[in-house]
Design an enzyme around this catalytic site. Sequence first.
Site, mmCIF file in Angstrom:
data_model
loop_
_atom_site.group_PDB
_atom_site.id
_atom_site.type_symbol
_atom_site.label_atom_id
_atom_site.label_comp_id
_atom_site.label_asym_id
_atom_site.label_seq_id
_atom_site.Cartn_x
_atom_site.Cartn_y
_atom_site.Cartn_z
ATOM 1 N N SER A 368 0.863 -1.167 0.000
ATOM 2 C CA SER A 368 0.000 0.000 0.000
ATOM 3 C C SER A 368 0.902 1.219 0.000
ATOM 4 O O SER A 368 1.758 1.360 0.859
ATOM 5 C CB SER A 368 -0.900 0.031 1.230
ATOM 6 O OG SER A 368 -1.469 1.321 1.323
ATOM 7 N N ARG A 369 0.737 2.055 -1.025
ATOM 8 C CA ARG A 369 1.599 3.226 -1.103
ATOM 9 C C ARG A 369 1.180 4.297 -0.112
ATOM 10 O O ARG A 369 1.911 5.228 0.147
ATOM 11 C CB ARG A 369 1.538 3.837 -2.500
ATOM 12 C CG ARG A 369 2.222 3.022 -3.539
ATOM 13 C CD ARG A 369 1.805 3.513 -4.904
ATOM 14 N NE ARG A 369 1.920 2.463 -5.881
ATOM 15 C CZ ARG A 369 3.000 2.264 -6.612
ATOM 16 N NH1 ARG A 369 4.012 3.059 -6.511
ATOM 17 N NH2 ARG A 369 3.038 1.275 -7.462
ATOM 18 N N LEU A 370 -0.012 4.193 0.405
ATOM 19 C CA LEU A 370 -0.473 5.204 1.346
ATOM 20 C C LEU A 370 -0.235 4.754 2.771
ATOM 21 O O LEU A 370 0.050 5.555 3.648
ATOM 22 C CB LEU A 370 -1.952 5.500 1.113
ATOM 23 C CG LEU A 370 -2.171 6.360 -0.120
ATOM 24 C CD1 LEU A 370 -3.501 6.079 -0.762
ATOM 25 C CD2 LEU A 370 -2.063 7.816 0.239
#
Lengths: 452, 452
Positions: A368-370
């Site tokens: 997850s890039r967030l």
Amino acid sequence: MEKETAEQLFEEDYVDQMLDDKIKKINYHHNVYDVGKVIQVKDFIIYANGLENVSFYEKVNIDNKAIGYVMKMESNCVVIAVLKQTDKISIGDSVYQSNEEYMGEFSTDALGRIIDIFGEDKLTNKKYQNIIKLKVEEDNTPIMERTPVKRPLFTGIAGIDLIYPIGRGQRQLIIGDKKTGKTQLCLDTIVNQRGQNIICIYVAIGKTKKEVKEIYYELLKRNAMSYTIIITAFYDELAPVITLTPYYALSVARFYMLQGYDVLVCIDDLKRHADAYREISLISMKSPGRDAYPADIFYFHSRLLEKGCQYQNGASITILPVVETTGGDITDYISTNIISITDGQIVLSSKNFQKGERPAIDYGLSVSRLGGAVQEAEMKKLGATVRQKLLSYLETRDVYELANVDEMSKELQDKIFEGKKILDNLIQYKFSPLSKQEIINKFVFLGEKKDG
Amino acid sequence: MIGKIVAISDINVSIFADYPQEVKIGDILYAETQSKIYRFEIVEIKNNTITTIPFSSVIGLKRGLSVYPLKKGLGIEYSKEILGRVFNSYGELIDGTVINIPNERSIYNRHLTIADINVNNEILWTGIKVIDFFSPLSKGFKMGLLGGAGVGKTVLIKELINNIYKNLNSNAIFVGVGERSREGKELYDEMKESDLLDKISIVFGQMGDNPVSRSKAIYSGLTLAEYLRDEQHQDVLLFIDNIYRFVQAKSEISTELKRVPVENGYPTTMASDVSEVEERINSTDDGSITSFQAIYVPADDLNDEAVQTILSHMDGQIVLDRKVAEKGLYPAINIFRTTSKLIDIDKIGKEHYDLVSSVLKYLTRYEELEEIIAVLGIDELSSEDKNIFYRSRKLRNYFTQPMFVAENYTNIPGKFVKINDVLEDVKNILSGTYDNIDESKFLYIGTVKEIL
């Protein structure tokens, strides 16, 4: 005023009559400016001459046998993609222009139902009464009108909410082989949105009618249809319909977003969507690139998925696109393209599925890039610990796979024991969502041990 | 009036011109309907037929519309006020501001001769251990950032902006080419929050934009960087995220223009397109442009034609690796494939040079040992190999680093580490000084002093 002579009367009547006739004729048959003739038929791609006045992307009607839109205009002909066809098209059939852009049709009554791009209720095969016309493809949300993605969207699945969380406005890919539970993840997520004031849209691309109906009943059974719309382009629909449907679904999502709703869109799946676009491109003679996909296949998906956003009015569109892989290979062209567009991916592995891990998430490959930015403080802290310990365990497990556990150092034994326990605690069967507190309680043992 | 539109497709509009001698390639034309103004750039002229590419969607455009000349080529307005501003690909401000008393320059064609280029540049330390140690860079350097999707490329770029700005006080230009709008906006927001916004100008042609826009962003960004170098005499930092998307956009356009493609659908002009851009990024006596260029690798295939073409211009490369990321080690740099022209005994000195070779030797052996251990177990290793095994794992962990820009994900404050500390720590790990410290303590620290 002078009294008109009979001759004058006759002339005026005659001219009027003649004009009326002509206008009637023109209105009925049109002329080369608004009407064309079919000159070539190539599957769902039609070439027509005439239609001098037609504009790009305009809706056209082919002799009441079919409707389509203008996808290209050349100096001597117009190329039309057929969307809906009731009869065979022949050379010489008239093509009528409509003077309007091709629009998707939608009705707010479709909430709780199955609808297609033509505004038809698929359960009754009747068109809705109060139709709203929506642009199939709305302009991209300008970059300066976006705000940061930071509110969580809970899936009810510990492995996701804790380790690879999804935020409202995020685009999170769900990728894996056949029968690894991709659709199930979407359905679990939708069911978990009950009472959250979220509109869910499940977009079935190239699914069979049976599958779509089963999905409908699964959701209905769990009271999830009251806030869900199923938008579908069946397996046997024409390729242009399949390619347009996800765009249309996002226009519907935008319609609700502008009214202030958070919207969740699951697109199941984009591999089939890409293949339909390849079909159109190759039939219309675009030169093929890698894996015979056209050069703009990336843009085809990037502009679609860029419609997911946290908007400045506080509402959002979250997108969960699904991609089906073969042989567990997530490095093929379409998958890497979409991975490079989305804000992260949840990878499902058939090996894990066979081992009985549900959901069969491959925690090493998922991203997850967030990450923590979309989690609340408590979950964020716990999530970071669980993720780090789990990844470290999975790595150790691979290295020491054949070693004798009893001969290992105490530290290593503890690590392996703890890792196993984390993995066991992540197992969760379908339609059994956990609340935030339940998830925290499950993993509280990690914190306790440290204190002790 | 120049002529009339005769053919239209997504990104290709042909115009029949009465006086084609009045226009040349690169000129901008426009056409108007009741609702919209359409702009086009000329890319080909053949007798009376002009081929153009439209700046935005052509939905609603008709054949037969008159086309007028707008101005001579794309230009960008500039002055000292460009800092803190956001431009689109065509050099227009999109943050709602204006530039007072601007100058204007064309965004194309500013070639440097060999006499202009300065090659004597000092080393530029980034404060990121693994980069400074394995792949140091100097002013005027071109550093490629490679890596498949989702392995933390953008985080690394943000960290570099952060660290190098703090260190060098130079202004930076960020060019977003074909990347996520969400990340672009977040970069802007983060720069604003950390009071760095007035040190940077941003140009966006993101992935939701059409290929024409994506292919132009880089020229606009370069022009701004050249202004800072030539007129403000600065050492400019230029970040391009992502240079591969430029080639990708060009190939989409090329396909629509029906030009014959080479391998994998790339345009025949790829090499010249790339060198046209890269040859403008250089140091002169006025100042320097140091660039970091993210290079996306399609389908995880490093031998991809476009990737290789771009790499031939780079002075060094940093390779991000999914396998390293899977182990939870960030920045996920594959040190075996990360290189720099500066790894040279004359440039970084004997101590650093020797340490790099020893570390690489250790880690190469470690990789071999991992395979042996998987079969035989650790106890079967010789004591020398055991030392290599355990120290290599410490080194591997030591080269992870908490990032300032990832603080809200990792919950660990960022660290800037001086090269002398790195050399000292590496020397001590190799010589066994820290043999009794647990390897996991080396994860996500700055210097070893923190855990002693």
